[in-house]
Motif scaffolding. Structure first.
Motif, PDB file in Angstrom:
ATOM      1  N   LYS A 173      -1.907   1.711  13.248  1.00  0.00           N
ATOM      2  CA  LYS A 173      -2.520   0.507  13.822  1.00  0.00           C
ATOM      3  C   LYS A 173      -1.649  -0.715  13.542  1.00  0.00           C
ATOM      4  N   SER A 174      -1.176  -0.830  12.309  1.00  0.00           N
ATOM      5  CA  SER A 174      -0.343  -1.990  11.966  1.00  0.00           C
ATOM      6  C   SER A 174       1.002  -1.914  12.675  1.00  0.00           C
ATOM      7  N   LYS A 231       0.846  -1.200   0.000  1.00  0.00           N
ATOM      8  CA  LYS A 231       0.000   0.000   0.000  1.00  0.00           C
ATOM      9  C   LYS A 231       0.879   1.246   0.000  1.00  0.00           C
ATOM     10  N   TYR A 286      -1.560   8.969  11.252  1.00  0.00           N
ATOM     11  CA  TYR A 286      -2.338   8.205  10.272  1.00  0.00           C
ATOM     12  C   TYR A 286      -2.760   6.904  10.936  1.00  0.00           C
ATOM     13  N   ALA A 287      -4.004   6.846  11.387  1.00  0.00           N
ATOM     14  CA  ALA A 287      -4.489   5.713  12.169  1.00  0.00           C
ATOM     15  C   ALA A 287      -4.333   4.397  11.427  1.00  0.00           C
ATOM     16  N   ASP A 288      -4.629   4.361  10.124  1.00  0.00           N
ATOM     17  CA  ASP A 288      -4.551   3.104   9.380  1.00  0.00           C
ATOM     18  C   ASP A 288      -3.132   2.543   9.347  1.00  0.00           C
ATOM     19  N   VAL A 289      -2.154   3.416   9.251  1.00  0.00           N
ATOM     20  CA  VAL A 289      -0.754   2.981   9.220  1.00  0.00           C
ATOM     21  C   VAL A 289      -0.276   2.631  10.625  1.00  0.00           C
TER      22      VAL A 289
END
Length: 182
Positions: free
Chosen positions: A73-74, A19, A68-71
């Motif tokens: 989180k991982s 991504k 950036y929450a989506d990044v």
């Protein structure tokens, strides 16, 4: 016409598990490949010298220009290995301008080991730094392998040449019946 040529790499983008993270990272520090050296000395020698004994651990970091929450989180998951890719443009310059441009791609397998919560200052954007350890790296310039190191598979290649093939053969070959001691 002969003359001075110089190369440069400016700017890059990173990908996490395929991504794109274009515009999100302010900076990425890729690992440094450092040989672990062992000092050798012996009677009769007038000096000491070092021999390679493997590689030091590989570490890097990414500085994010915002939250950036989506990044993130991982990256909070310290138990999972991730595919990280850094793509940049290598350019060759001469007095005539840019002579050549080629992709410079670095592939890594990383595990994140720190999770930033942030440092907040009035009227300033928050930058967050995540640190990672790395077990695999491969760098390719214009389709040509420069370096590949996989510490979990005992692979080290420089310029496409496998420098540990004999080492792996010695480690993974079953002993013959004559080698077994009773």
């Amino acid at each position: 016409m002969s003359g001075i040529q110089t190369a440069q790499v400016v700017n890059a983008t990173i990908y996490l598990n395929g991504k794109t993270l274009l515009g999100r990272a302010a900076e990425v520090k890729l690992p440094e490949i450092t040989a672990a050296m062992k000092e050798h000395s012996a009677l009769g020698m007038v000096g000491k010298f070092e021999l390679p004994a493997g590689f030091e651990k590989m570490e890097g970091e990414i500085v994010w220009n915002s939250f950036y929450a989506d990044v993130l989180k991982s990256q909070a998951d310290i138990f999972t290995a991730y595919s990280l890719q850094c793509r940049s443009s290598w350019e060759l310059w001469s007095s005539q301008g840019r002579d050549r441009e080629a992709p410079l791609v670095t592939f890594l397998t990383v595990q994140f080991k720190s999770f930033p919560l942030g440092e907040f200052k009035q009227h300033e954007g928050v930058s967050l730094t995540t640190k990672f350890s790395c077990t695999y790296v491969k760098q390719v310039l214009d389709g040509q392998d420069i370096l590949e190191l996989d510490v979990l598979a005992n692979i080290y290649k420089a310029g496409g040449r496998d420098l540990l093939s004999n080492y792996r053969c010695l480690l993974y070959t079953s002993p013959s019946p004559r080698d077994k001691r009773q």
